[in-house]
Design a protein around this motif. Structure first.
Motif, PDB file in Angstrom:
ATOM      1  N   MET A 255     -71.506  -8.258  12.319  1.00 26.62           N
ATOM      2  CA  MET A 255     -70.568  -8.032  11.227  1.00 26.62           C
ATOM      3  C   MET A 255     -71.261  -7.772   9.889  1.00 26.62           C
ATOM      4  SD  MET A 255     -67.609 -10.916  11.849  1.00 26.62           S
ATOM      5  CE  MET A 255     -66.856 -10.457  10.273  1.00 26.62           C
ATOM      6  N   ILE A 256     -72.581  -7.945   9.819  1.00 30.08           N
ATOM      7  CA  ILE A 256     -73.275  -7.898   8.531  1.00 30.08           C
ATOM      8  C   ILE A 256     -73.039  -6.590   7.782  1.00 30.08           C
ATOM      9  CG2 ILE A 256     -75.597  -7.758   7.512  1.00 30.08           C
ATOM     10  CD1 ILE A 256     -76.377 -10.126   9.268  1.00 30.08           C
ATOM     11  N   PRO A 257     -73.147  -5.409   8.393  1.00 29.02           N
ATOM     12  CA  PRO A 257     -72.895  -4.182   7.623  1.00 29.02           C
ATOM     13  C   PRO A 257     -71.508  -4.159   6.985  1.00 29.02           C
ATOM     14  CG  PRO A 257     -74.012  -3.653   9.666  1.00 29.02           C
ATOM     15  CD  PRO A 257     -73.636  -5.096   9.758  1.00 29.02           C
ATOM     16  N   THR A 258     -70.494  -4.550   7.736  1.00 24.97           N
ATOM     17  CA  THR A 258     -69.133  -4.574   7.188  1.00 24.97           C
ATOM     18  C   THR A 258     -69.001  -5.609   6.083  1.00 24.97           C
ATOM     19  OG1 THR A 258     -68.215  -3.874   9.304  1.00 24.97           O
ATOM     20  CG2 THR A 258     -66.706  -4.938   7.765  1.00 24.97           C
ATOM     21  N   LEU A 259     -69.600  -6.777   6.281  1.00 21.96           N
ATOM     22  CA  LEU A 259     -69.532  -7.840   5.285  1.00 21.96           C
ATOM     23  C   LEU A 259     -70.194  -7.430   3.973  1.00 21.96           C
ATOM     24  CD1 LEU A 259     -70.337 -10.899   7.593  1.00 21.96           C
ATOM     25  CD2 LEU A 259     -68.147 -10.437   6.450  1.00 21.96           C
ATOM     26  N   GLN A 260     -71.301  -6.686   4.064  1.00 17.93           N
ATOM     27  CA  GLN A 260     -71.987  -6.274   2.843  1.00 17.93           C
ATOM     28  C   GLN A 260     -71.165  -5.259   2.055  1.00 17.93           C
ATOM     29  OE1 GLN A 260     -76.027  -5.143   3.827  1.00 17.93           O
ATOM     30  NE2 GLN A 260     -76.596  -7.252   4.319  1.00 17.93           N
ATOM     31  N   LYS A 261     -70.527  -4.366   2.739  1.00 16.55           N
ATOM     32  CA  LYS A 261     -69.641  -3.428   2.031  1.00 16.55           C
ATOM     33  C   LYS A 261     -68.477  -4.186   1.388  1.00 16.55           C
ATOM     34  CE  LYS A 261     -70.722   0.604   4.949  1.00 16.55           C
ATOM     35  NZ  LYS A 261     -71.732  -0.018   5.807  1.00 16.55           N
ATOM     36  N   MET A 262     -67.975  -5.202   2.084  1.00 17.99           N
ATOM     37  CA  MET A 262     -66.902  -6.030   1.542  1.00 17.99           C
ATOM     38  C   MET A 262     -67.392  -6.789   0.306  1.00 17.99           C
ATOM     39  SD  MET A 262     -64.901  -9.155   3.432  1.00 17.99           S
ATOM     40  CE  MET A 262     -64.662  -8.124   4.881  1.00 17.99           C
ATOM     41  N   MET A 263     -68.620  -7.304   0.381  1.00 16.69           N
ATOM     42  CA  MET A 263     -69.197  -8.030  -0.755  1.00 16.69           C
ATOM     43  C   MET A 263     -69.238  -7.149  -1.990  1.00 16.69           C
ATOM     44  SD  MET A 263     -70.928 -10.740  -1.948  1.00 16.69           S
ATOM     45  CE  MET A 263     -71.985 -11.033  -3.373  1.00 16.69           C
ATOM     46  N   MET A 264     -69.639  -5.918  -1.832  1.00 17.23           N
ATOM     47  CA  MET A 264     -69.721  -5.006  -2.976  1.00 17.23           C
ATOM     48  C   MET A 264     -68.343  -4.723  -3.559  1.00 17.23           C
ATOM     49  SD  MET A 264     -72.838  -4.461  -3.703  1.00 17.23           S
ATOM     50  CE  MET A 264     -72.642  -3.081  -4.839  1.00 17.23           C
ATOM     51  N   ARG A 265     -67.360  -4.603  -2.715  1.00 13.76           N
ATOM     52  CA  ARG A 265     -66.001  -4.347  -3.215  1.00 13.76           C
ATOM     53  C   ARG A 265     -65.427  -5.559  -3.942  1.00 13.76           C
ATOM     54  NH1 ARG A 265     -65.293  -1.921   1.932  1.00 13.76           N
ATOM     55  NH2 ARG A 265     -64.140  -3.768   2.649  1.00 13.76           N
ATOM     56  N   MET A 266     -65.737  -6.748  -3.447  1.00 14.93           N
ATOM     57  CA  MET A 266     -65.115  -7.957  -3.978  1.00 14.93           C
ATOM     58  C   MET A 266     -65.778  -8.489  -5.238  1.00 14.93           C
ATOM     59  SD  MET A 266     -64.437 -10.052  -0.432  1.00 14.93           S
ATOM     60  CE  MET A 266     -63.842 -11.511  -1.299  1.00 14.93           C
ATOM     61  N   SER A 267     -67.110  -8.339  -5.363  1.00 19.94           N
ATOM     62  CA  SER A 267     -67.803  -9.089  -6.415  1.00 19.94           C
ATOM     63  C   SER A 267     -68.576  -8.247  -7.415  1.00 19.94           C
ATOM     64  CB  SER A 267     -68.765 -10.096  -5.779  1.00 19.94           C
ATOM     65  OG  SER A 267     -69.784  -9.415  -5.063  1.00 19.94           O
ATOM     66  N   ALA A 268     -68.862  -7.000  -7.107  1.00 16.93           N
ATOM     67  CA  ALA A 268     -69.685  -6.189  -8.017  1.00 16.93           C
ATOM     68  C   ALA A 268     -68.798  -5.558  -9.091  1.00 16.93           C
ATOM     69  CB  ALA A 268     -70.450  -5.123  -7.244  1.00 16.93           C
ATOM     70  N   LYS A 269     -68.254  -6.397  -9.976  1.00 19.99           N
ATOM     71  CA  LYS A 269     -67.365  -5.926 -11.019  1.00 19.99           C
ATOM     72  C   LYS A 269     -68.116  -5.790 -12.341  1.00 19.99           C
ATOM     73  CE  LYS A 269     -63.433  -8.144  -8.765  1.00 19.99           C
ATOM     74  NZ  LYS A 269     -62.368  -9.190  -8.875  1.00 19.99           N
ATOM     75  N   PRO A 270     -67.786  -4.795 -13.158  1.00 18.67           N
ATOM     76  CA  PRO A 270     -68.485  -4.614 -14.429  1.00 18.67           C
ATOM     77  C   PRO A 270     -68.329  -5.850 -15.323  1.00 18.67           C
ATOM     78  CG  PRO A 270     -67.174  -2.683 -13.896  1.00 18.67           C
ATOM     79  CD  PRO A 270     -66.779  -3.749 -12.923  1.00 18.67           C
TER      80      PRO A 270
END
Length: 427
Positions: A255-270
């Motif tokens: 699941m790591i590839p999917t989780l990393q894309k999810m991490m970027m969507r959820m937390s990488a906010k300006p």
């Protein structure tokens, strides 16, 4: 016999004695009769630099204070103070370090001794800020060295790995206290790769984090700014979300590839904030990891990063943590990984609950192919021939070591193997 572990838990030492001397007399009473001595700071070394079966010393309680030069351009600082304590004390005096890394528990001595660094295209490692040392040698005597005082010892001690004595005080260059503006945003990796030189020149500090299965980066810049009222705490990565992602990835590695894309969507906010430099530089790092870091010629940095990402994707390697990419100026320190000129630094991490040894070995080969040299305190597999090939001043370095510590009091098993030191015992 007590047990000591480093921050990640992967290095275990069983010294005969652990000590926290407060005075020179107490320290000399420990060092002079000892067969082996190593000094420990915050334990953020991932290599066994502090491992010993002799005396393991912390200098955190050693008496001392900041001594500010009349021109306020340098200070003598206690070598055992953590950078967190040191930078707060400097701020109270209207001063700041020239640069820092993204964590601050490390001792000043440990940071200089291993070439620890922050980021900034024109800024060197913390070792480049040091311009004098007061050391206790194996017989308990105290010596001082600087550019014009025992210059060979000074040149070797600038990145010492703890081989030349116990650092008591270090003279460092400082600046008038300054504030920094921090900006964090998400950017495409392809854009950052294409504009790297431009982006590195645009701000005093630039770095980014990139998960190996994401095409987006967490892009971070710091730049001097005027104060803007009350300081707001923050972190460059949302550790609450990230810890969950890591635990899920450890339990279900596909699941790591999917989780990393999810991490970027959820937390990488300006985000944007302004604050005192010493509080903006460090971020909180509570999620345990293992780390390898290689310093490369700047021209090779981005291509090597892309090669490492491609390798991980091709092999479907279960890597939970992002790469960290930074820029650092070149220097003239004998054993510095940056003494070939301007550098790019790539840090490769793995969650401490997941396997890392084989993964590190494979990515290390990619870093070496980019003409990289490892951070001395991060995981690597250098041998004595590697050290001599990569560092032409190694014979000079070892000659100074033999002169000041012929009994190898300050060398442990790891350093003896790394440099190919002959067997020796303290008389």
């Amino acid at each position: 016999m007590v047990e000591w572990r480093n921050w990640s838990g992967s290095v275990v030492a069983r010294p005969a004695e652990c000590a926290r001397p407060r005075t020179a007399t107490e320290l000399a009473a420990l060092v002079a009769p000892a067969r082996k001595v190593r000094v420990v700071g915050a334990g953020h070394s991932f290599m066994p630099l502090c491992e010993t079966d002799g005396v393991l010393i912390s200098m955190a309680d050693y008496e001392g204070r900041i001594e500010i030069a009349p021109d306020r351009k340098t200070v003598w600082a206690p070598a055992g103070w953590g950078l967190d304590r040191l930078t707060a004390a400097l701020w109270a005096e209207g001063l700041s370090l020239i640069n820092q890394g993204d964590i601050n528990p490390q001792s000043l001595a440990g940071a200089t001794a291993t070439g620890t660094h922050g980021t900034g295209a024109d800024l060197g490692s913390i070792a480049t800020q040091a311009c004098g040392f007061r050391l206790m040698q194996a017989d308990g005597t105290i010596v001082e060295c600087g550019p014009d005082l025992r210059p060979d010892l000074y040149e070797a001690q600038r990145l010492s790995l703890g081989l030349f004595g116990v650092a008591l005080e270090i003279r460092i260059h400082v600046l008038p206290a300054y504030h920094l503006e921090e900006r964090i945003e998400r950017r495409p990796l392809a854009e950052v790769a294409e504009r790297l030189d431009e982006l590195g020149a645009a701000t005093r500090h630039m770095e980014f984090f990139v998960f190996p299965y994401s095409d987006q980066v967490i892009f971070k810049t710091l730049h001097p700014a005027e104060p803007e009222g009350e300081f707001r705490d923050g972190n460059d990565i949302d550790e609450t979300v990230f810890r969950l992602i890591c635990d899920l990835g450890a339990a279900a590695q596909p699941m790591i590839p999917t989780l990393q894309k999810m991490m970027m969507r959820m937390s990488a906010k300006p985000s944007r904030r302004v604050g005192p430099a010493y509080r903006i530089f460090p971020s909180e790092r509570t999620i345990r990891f293992e780390e390898m870091e290689y310093e490369l010629p700047r021209a090779n940095g981005m291509e090597t990063l892309k090669a490492a990402i491609a390798y991980i994707r091709k092999k479907r390697m279960p890597i939970a943590f992002p790469f960290e990419f930074r820029l650092t100026a070149g220097d003239d320190i004998w054993m510095s990984p940056f003494n070939k000129g301007p550098g790019a630094s790539i840090s490769f991490h793995q969650y401490a609950k997941m396997p890392w040894r084989q993964e590190f070995a494979e990515i290390e080969a990619v870093f070496r192919a980019g003409d990289g040299r490892p951070h001395w305190a991060k995981r690597h597999t250098l041998t004595p021939p590697d050290v001599h090939r990569l560092y032409p001043r190694t014979p000079d370095y070892l000659a100074v070591r033999a002169a000041v510590d012929p009994g190898q009091t300050f060398a442990n098993a790891h350093l003896s193997a790394l440099f190919g030191l002959p067997a020796a015992e303290k008389a």
